[in-house]
Design a protein around this motif. Structure first.
Motif, mmCIF file in Angstrom:
data_model
loop_
_atom_site.group_PDB
_atom_site.id
_atom_site.type_symbol
_atom_site.label_atom_id
_atom_site.label_comp_id
_atom_site.label_asym_id
_atom_site.label_seq_id
_atom_site.Cartn_x
_atom_site.Cartn_y
_atom_site.Cartn_z
ATOM 1 N N ASP A 117 0.811 -1.218 0.000
ATOM 2 C CA ASP A 117 0.000 0.000 0.000
ATOM 3 C C ASP A 117 0.844 1.267 0.000
ATOM 4 O OD1 ASP A 117 -2.264 -1.514 0.013
ATOM 5 O OD2 ASP A 117 -2.681 -1.288 2.158
ATOM 6 N N SER A 150 -1.067 -5.958 2.582
ATOM 7 C CA SER A 150 -1.928 -4.840 2.191
ATOM 8 C C SER A 150 -3.210 -4.811 3.009
ATOM 9 C CB SER A 150 -2.290 -4.939 0.704
ATOM 10 O OG SER A 150 -3.194 -3.915 0.339
ATOM 11 N N VAL A 151 -3.740 -3.621 3.139
ATOM 12 C CA VAL A 151 -5.082 -3.422 3.665
ATOM 13 C C VAL A 151 -6.020 -3.065 2.524
ATOM 14 C CG1 VAL A 151 -6.509 -2.021 5.227
ATOM 15 C CG2 VAL A 151 -4.187 -2.650 5.905
ATOM 16 N N GLU A 152 -5.476 -2.418 1.477
ATOM 17 C CA GLU A 152 -6.295 -1.843 0.422
ATOM 18 C C GLU A 152 -6.227 -2.572 -0.918
ATOM 19 O OE1 GLU A 152 -4.670 2.038 0.236
ATOM 20 O OE2 GLU A 152 -5.409 2.662 2.204
ATOM 21 N N LYS A 153 -5.189 -3.384 -1.149
ATOM 22 C CA LYS A 153 -4.975 -3.985 -2.460
ATOM 23 C C LYS A 153 -4.860 -5.503 -2.362
ATOM 24 C CE LYS A 153 -2.338 0.124 -3.857
ATOM 25 N NZ LYS A 153 -1.022 0.637 -4.298
ATOM 26 N N ARG A 188 -3.398 -10.170 3.508
ATOM 27 C CA ARG A 188 -4.279 -9.002 3.576
ATOM 28 C C ARG A 188 -4.962 -8.906 4.934
ATOM 29 N NH1 ARG A 188 -8.572 -8.422 1.138
ATOM 30 N NH2 ARG A 188 -8.399 -6.173 0.789
ATOM 31 N N GLU A 218 -8.476 -8.089 6.322
ATOM 32 C CA GLU A 218 -9.873 -7.951 5.920
ATOM 33 C C GLU A 218 -10.733 -7.525 7.098
ATOM 34 O OE1 GLU A 218 -10.880 -11.776 4.340
ATOM 35 O OE2 GLU A 218 -9.916 -11.386 2.396
ATOM 36 N N TYR A 252 -1.119 -2.272 9.971
ATOM 37 C CA TYR A 252 0.029 -2.444 9.075
ATOM 38 C C TYR A 252 1.208 -3.087 9.801
ATOM 39 C CZ TYR A 252 -2.058 0.089 5.182
ATOM 40 O OH TYR A 252 -2.858 0.447 4.127
#
Length: 483
Positions: free
Chosen positions: A233, A252-255, A260, A262, A295
């Motif tokens: 990110d 990632s948090v967004e991609k 990830r 969620e 993160y």
């Protein structure tokens, strides 16, 4: 140890010393040279070690390693890089201790300290490992705490610390790796089993000059590791990834990413989310509020996975982690309707992250007390001024660690980023008085964020360190408020 053994692996340009000379020890500070020592003359920023070669010889140095040809009749070895030579000599002197332990390095502008501390906890819980820690707050050998003054020690001292960890039975070493440590070869000659990148935001541009240089310096860590964990990110991900020379696990948090977060939940007392890696899922909970905690947790989980620890086991270990001193730390305020938080945020991104996170659960006003450090990147000061005033309902601009600079000169640099009508702020140079003022004006459900000092218990003014623990200041003022 013979000189030739100490110089193993060092790029020697020419030699005017007997390689069979027995060396009694190594010194890079001429004041600490003893008879028979090898003196490594390092051309530093504050002083050039080559100026002190005569002093080292007078004290009995057997030979000198230098990147500049010395004057006079001196037994010397000329090397390509004095700093890299010092690092490699350190490894040789201590028997390459890093090679006997699993080495993990974490780099980035923010999140290094929290990530290393959380990772140490995970390794201890999931593997039963004895872990050495090297970082901003402190160094540790298992449970033994060793004070530190810089994020990464000088290379020779670092090798000595590794040797202590090895001798104490450590199986893993987790360390923060600063951009200075990479640029100045403090981690020269060290190969990391796993290296991780948290993020990159403006900092240290007084040293690196441009963000591109800053990024490329960080990226060098990923040419000396076996596996990597990278935050997808971050806007500098592509540049870091392009220079990485090993298998990468992305977070990632967004991609889309290998790992990830969620359904993240941001609460006043921590965060919760589901960690997803392919078809595997694990619930994660941490008692540290803020989006940045998600993160940091992903970084830790990613490193654990790269080390072969199952995601479920790493997540279970995180569940028992405690809050970290100086990172969104709640300070007791018994009998008062407001909350005081201490955070180490001392960069624009750090300040923005903590204030934005706290805004998410603040029911009253958000009061920010902050300053900027002296003898550090002055370009970030107006940016922090703008962020502090716009993101808080009330900003109290004060001193951080002025070091050798005049406190009000730093404050004037901060104020340069603030325009009329931008927000409500007050300037109070004395940090103790600034904290007291914030507490005096605080009302029900207000949150005061004391940003910049975090775990530190001192303030450096005009080169002198004075004891200053913000927890004590809050407690003392609470007593005065009750009188």
């Amino acid at each position: 140890m013979k000189l030739k053994d100490l110089l193993s692996g060092v790029s020697v340009l020419e030699s005017h010393a007997d390689f069979n000379t027995e060396i009694t020890g190594v010194a890079y500070d001429s004041r600490k040279v003893a008879k028979g020592n090898l003196f490594v003359a390092v051309a530093g920023f504050a002083a050039d070690g080559n100026r002190f070669i005569p002093m080292a010889m007078e004290k009995g140095a057997a030979a000198v390693v230098t990147a500049k040809k010395p004057e006079g009749d001196v037994p010397y070895v000329l090397v390509d890089s004095d700093r890299l030579a010092l690092a490699l000599i350190g490894g040789n002197y201590y028997g390459h201790p890093a090679n006997t332990m699993t080495m993990i390095g974490i780099t980035g502008t923010n999140g290094k300290t929290s990530s290393t501390l959380l990772l140490k906890h995970v390794l201890e819980c999931a593997l039963g490992a004895k872990v050495g820690l090297i970082g901003t707050m402190e160094n540790r050998i298992g449970d033994e705490v060793i004070p530190t003054e810089r994020t990464t020690p000088e290379s020779f001292a670092l090798q000595g610390l590794f040797a202590r960890m090895r001798d104490a039975g450590c199986t893993h070493v987790v360390m923060e790796v600063s951009s200075h440590a990479i640029a100045l070869e403090r981690v020269g000659g060290i190969h990391f089993d796993v290296a991780a990148f948290t993020n990159l935001t403006e900092d240290h541009l007084d040293f690196h000059k441009t963000m591109e240089n800053y990024c490329d310096t960080k990226a060098k860590l990923f040419s000396r590791c076996s596996k990597a964990v990278l935050n997808r990110d971050d806007e500098w991900f592509d540049r870091i990834y392009g220079q990485t020379q090993c298998p990468v696990l992305t977070t990632s948090v967004e991609k889309d990413a290998d790992l990830r977060a969620e359904q993240p939940e941001y609460l006043s007392d921590g965060v919760r989310f589901t960690a997803a890696a392919g078809k595997e899922r694990a619930r994660v909970a941490l008692p540290i509020p803020g989006g940045f905690t998600v993160y940091n947790a992903l970084t830790v989980l990613g490193i654990a996975m790269q080390l072969g620890i199952p995601l479920s086991a790493a997540a279970e270990a995180l569940a028992s982690a405690e809050g970290i001193r100086g990172r969104v730390e709640v300070v007791p305020t018994p009998g008062k309707p407001f909350t005081v938080l201490i955070d180490y945020a001392h960069t624009p991104d750090g300040l923005e992250n903590v204030l934005t996170s706290v805004r998410g659960f603040c029911r009253g006003r958000l009061i920010a007390v902050f300053g900027c450090g002296g003898d550090r990147d002055p370009m970030k000061r107006p940016i922090m001024g703008r962020l502090g005033v716009t993101l808080a309902d009330k900003a109290v601009i004060t001193s951080d660690n002025p070091r050798t600079e005049e406190p009000m000169a730093i404050i004037h640099d901060i104020l340069a980023g603030i325009t009329p009508g931008m927000g409500d702020y007050t300037v109070i140079e004395d940090r103790r008085k600034a904290i007291a003022y914030a507490m005096d004006i605080a009302q029900k459900e207000d949150i005061i964020v004391l940003a910049g000092k975090g775990h530190e218990t001192y303030q450096e003014i005009r080169g002198v360190k004075y004891h200053m623990d913000e927890r004590e200041i809050v407690a003392e003022h609470l007593s005065e408020m009750r009188e």
